[in-house]
Design a protein around this motif. Sequence first.
Motif, short mmCIF file in Angstrom:
data_model
loop_
_atom_site.label_atom_id
_atom_site.label_comp_id
_atom_site.label_asym_id
_atom_site.label_seq_id
_atom_site.Cartn_x
_atom_site.Cartn_y
_atom_site.Cartn_z
N ARG A 134 6.56 -24.14 -23.79
CA ARG A 134 6.01 -25.19 -22.71
C ARG A 134 5.10 -24.57 -21.67
O ARG A 134 5.35 -23.72 -21.09
N ASN A 135 4.13 -25.11 -21.13
CA ASN A 135 3.59 -24.97 -19.58
C ASN A 135 3.22 -23.37 -19.89
O ASN A 135 2.88 -22.72 -18.94
N TYR A 136 2.81 -23.05 -21.06
CA TYR A 136 2.39 -21.85 -21.59
C TYR A 136 0.92 -20.92 -21.10
O TYR A 136 0.94 -20.36 -20.14
N TYR A 137 0.43 -22.04 -20.78
CA TYR A 137 -1.22 -22.06 -20.34
C TYR A 137 -1.32 -22.51 -19.20
O TYR A 137 -0.83 -23.37 -18.47
N GLN A 138 -1.35 -21.41 -17.78
CA GLN A 138 -1.39 -21.33 -16.53
C GLN A 138 -2.90 -21.42 -16.29
O GLN A 138 -3.80 -20.11 -16.60
N PRO A 139 -3.53 -22.25 -14.92
CA PRO A 139 -3.04 -23.21 -14.47
C PRO A 139 -2.39 -24.42 -15.23
O PRO A 139 -2.03 -25.44 -14.26
N SER A 140 -3.33 -24.45 -16.13
CA SER A 140 -3.24 -25.83 -16.30
C SER A 140 -1.64 -26.69 -16.88
O SER A 140 -2.02 -28.32 -17.23
N GLY A 141 -0.52 -25.72 -17.14
CA GLY A 141 0.26 -25.89 -17.75
C GLY A 141 0.01 -26.39 -19.47
O GLY A 141 1.40 -27.15 -19.75
N ALA A 142 -0.58 -25.76 -19.92
CA ALA A 142 -0.73 -26.68 -21.74
C ALA A 142 -0.07 -26.07 -22.15
O ALA A 142 0.66 -24.80 -21.88
N ASP A 143 0.65 -26.75 -23.13
CA ASP A 143 1.96 -26.26 -24.21
C ASP A 143 1.58 -25.22 -25.13
O ASP A 143 0.00 -25.86 -25.86
N ALA A 144 1.75 -24.78 -26.21
CA ALA A 144 1.17 -23.95 -26.79
C ALA A 144 2.26 -23.90 -28.44
O ALA A 144 3.90 -23.86 -28.07
N TYR A 145 1.83 -23.45 -29.62
CA TYR A 145 2.40 -23.66 -30.17
C TYR A 145 2.28 -22.19 -30.58
O TYR A 145 1.96 -21.43 -29.99
N THR A 146 3.81 -21.57 -31.16
CA THR A 146 3.96 -20.17 -31.57
C THR A 146 3.95 -20.02 -32.89
O THR A 146 4.83 -21.47 -33.58
N MET A 147 3.08 -19.68 -33.54
CA MET A 147 3.28 -19.73 -35.09
C MET A 147 2.98 -18.50 -35.84
O MET A 147 2.73 -17.04 -34.96
N ARG A 148 3.56 -18.25 -36.80
CA ARG A 148 3.48 -17.47 -37.59
C ARG A 148 3.59 -16.89 -38.84
O ARG A 148 3.55 -18.09 -39.59
N ARG A 149 2.52 -15.51 -39.21
CA ARG A 149 2.09 -15.49 -40.79
C ARG A 149 3.16 -14.66 -40.85
O ARG A 149 2.81 -13.20 -41.00
N PRO A 150 4.12 -14.56 -42.54
CA PRO A 150 4.55 -13.94 -43.22
C PRO A 150 4.02 -12.75 -43.49
O PRO A 150 2.51 -12.37 -44.06
N ALA A 151 4.89 -11.69 -43.86
CA ALA A 151 3.59 -10.20 -44.12
C ALA A 151 3.33 -10.19 -45.21
O ALA A 151 3.50 -10.89 -46.39
N ALA A 152 2.32 -9.58 -45.75
CA ALA A 152 1.24 -9.70 -46.95
C ALA A 152 2.52 -9.50 -48.26
O ALA A 152 3.40 -8.03 -47.79
N GLY A 153 2.42 -10.05 -49.19
CA GLY A 153 3.32 -10.16 -50.11
C GLY A 153 4.73 -11.07 -50.34
O GLY A 153 5.48 -10.31 -51.19
N SER A 154 4.80 -10.86 -48.78
CA SER A 154 6.42 -11.26 -49.01
C SER A 154 6.95 -12.93 -49.15
O SER A 154 8.00 -13.38 -49.46
N GLU A 155 5.96 -13.75 -49.61
CA GLU A 155 5.51 -14.68 -50.33
C GLU A 155 6.57 -15.90 -49.02
O GLU A 155 7.44 -16.80 -49.54
N GLY A 156 6.62 -15.30 -48.44
CA GLY A 156 7.14 -17.15 -47.24
C GLY A 156 8.18 -16.71 -46.49
O GLY A 156 8.95 -16.84 -45.87
N GLU A 157 8.86 -14.92 -47.53
CA GLU A 157 10.18 -14.88 -46.62
C GLU A 157 10.25 -14.32 -45.62
O GLU A 157 9.17 -13.58 -44.90
N LEU A 158 11.72 -14.39 -44.55
CA LEU A 158 11.15 -13.77 -42.65
C LEU A 158 11.16 -12.35 -43.34
O LEU A 158 11.80 -11.80 -43.69
N SER A 159 10.37 -11.62 -41.97
CA SER A 159 10.64 -10.53 -42.03
C SER A 159 11.06 -10.22 -41.14
O SER A 159 10.82 -10.13 -40.17
#
Length: 159
Positions: A134-159
């Motif tokens: 929430r309010n990540y970008y300043q000074p606008s106060g726009a929200d941001a998503y945190t996005m994640r891409r798994p490690a290559a070859g992990s087939e979506g498993e958490l690393s």
Amino acid sequence: MTVTLSPLTPADAEACAELETVLFPGDDPWTAQAFLSELAAPHNHYVAARENGLLVGYAGIALLGRGESAESEVHTIGVDPSMHRRGVGGAMMNDLLAAADRHGGPVFLEVRTDNTAAIELYVREGFVVVGTRRNYYQPSGADAYTMRRPAAGSEGELS
């Protein structure tokens, strides 16, 4: 006309800063000094997109940790508005992700929740939303998503 990728250099810092003011007018755009600082860090990988020798895009990623604790974080990606929807952002993202894959571990990034074009690109590259800042970008106060891409070859498993 052909767009080529090459390493971003200190000589590009001013052009990057100028493009930042166009791309992010309601927030705190990076200065030339910010780009110079990031380029000087040995764990960062930055790339430039050029058309006829002119900078039309830039992107950078931090390659952090080693071994089991390796991960990467996309710092920035920007494309001149005249070059949107021409594959420039995707080409630079592929360059960043190749560096991340060589490094190992998952890749993280933040993106404005209203930046649908960027979100679509990231989803195509295997990123998923894992949180909201929430309010990540300043000074606008726009929200941001945190996005994640798994490690290559992990087939979506958490690393």
